[in-house]
Enzyme design. Structure first.
Site, short mmCIF file in Angstrom:
data_model
loop_
_atom_site.label_atom_id
_atom_site.label_comp_id
_atom_site.label_asym_id
_atom_site.label_seq_id
_atom_site.Cartn_x
_atom_site.Cartn_y
_atom_site.Cartn_z
N GLU A 44 6.36 -4.97 10.82
CA GLU A 44 6.50 -3.38 11.15
C GLU A 44 5.37 -3.00 10.15
OE1 GLU A 44 10.08 -1.68 10.17
OE2 GLU A 44 9.13 0.31 9.13
N GLU A 84 4.92 7.25 6.28
CA GLU A 84 6.36 7.77 6.09
C GLU A 84 6.02 9.03 4.86
OE1 GLU A 84 9.65 4.67 6.53
OE2 GLU A 84 8.09 3.70 5.31
#
Length: 241
Positions: free
Chosen positions: A120, A125
């Site tokens: 990932e 974020e």
């Protein structure tokens, strides 16, 4: 890396382009594995293209057992690539408990390789309660969840919820470079992994994900001060070879 191989400029109003994006619907397992509180829908109340932008909207409302709704779209099955430059121009929401993300996940369609082995790459974020800071991370076997390899970038004299900013990576064999507004703030290579851990970013095609979560282990729950609805507004997503 100046040849665009895939892009969405969000020029056609209505639902996201179904030839490019599909929806994750519902709550996943255990709030998508993160104790998230939202129910993801494909309703125009939660996601729509208008005025040349994609709007992903988190709403506080009772819906099928959840207290919040939002949306999550992916290019799984329609566009997947290994390496290249990935970037998106996004204006972020603000408030405790909001968790927008722009990220890549390794192709898991054969079912035999599961997270975190598939890899990932979190291009961006953000914790809604920290409007000046974004995070870039990787997750893989031996460095996932709370053990992810990560670095944060603090925006000088500005906030990510007041204007658009460009979040990107350049990814090649044995490196991933992280950018905000073309400022390189992190490079992750196999040397950054814990001893004995496997670099899983040379093996696989990855697909793109855009979502706005509410709550979860990364951000905590919204507070009484969190204003809803909140929007993650995306001007474009572009991928270069």
């Amino acid at each position: 890396m100046n040849q665009i191989v895939w892009a969405d400029e969000f020029t056609t109003a209505g639902a996201p382009d179904s030839s490019k994006w599909s929806f994750d619907i519902g709550t996943g397992q255990n709030g998508w594995g993160n104790n998230e509180l939202q129910y993801y829908t494909d309703r125009p109340q939660n996601i729509e293209v208008k005025d040349g932008m994609l709007y992903i909207k988190a709403v506080k409302e009772p819906y099928l057992g959840s207290s919040y709704t939002s949306a999550k779209i992916t290019t799984k099955g329609s566009f997947e690539q290994k390496y290249g430059r990935y970037e998106a121009k996004i204006k972020l929401p603000w408030g405790q408990g909001l968790w927008p993300a722009f990220w890549l996940l390794g192709d898991d369609s054969n079912g035999s390789v599961i997270w975190p082995q598939i890899g990932e790459i979190d291009i961006m974020e953000y914790r809604g309660q920290q409007p000046t800071i974004v995070h870039g991370s990787i997750h893989g076997p031996g460095y996932s969840a709370g053990e992810a390899i990560t670095k944060s970038y603090t925006l000088p004299n500005d906030r990510f919820d007041t204007d658009f900013h460009i979040f990107g990576i350049e990814w090649g064999p044995n490196y991933i470079n992280y950018y905000v507004d073309n400022v390189l703030y992190n490079q992750i290579t196999p040397k950054n992994l814990p001893a004995g851990a496997e670099w899983v970013f040379n093996d696989n095609n990855f697909y793109i994900i855009l979502n706005l979560a509410v709550g979860g282990s990364f951000v905590g729950s919204p507070s009484t001060q969190t204003v809803f609805p909140q929007e993650m507004i995306v001007d474009y997503v572009r991928v270069y070879k």
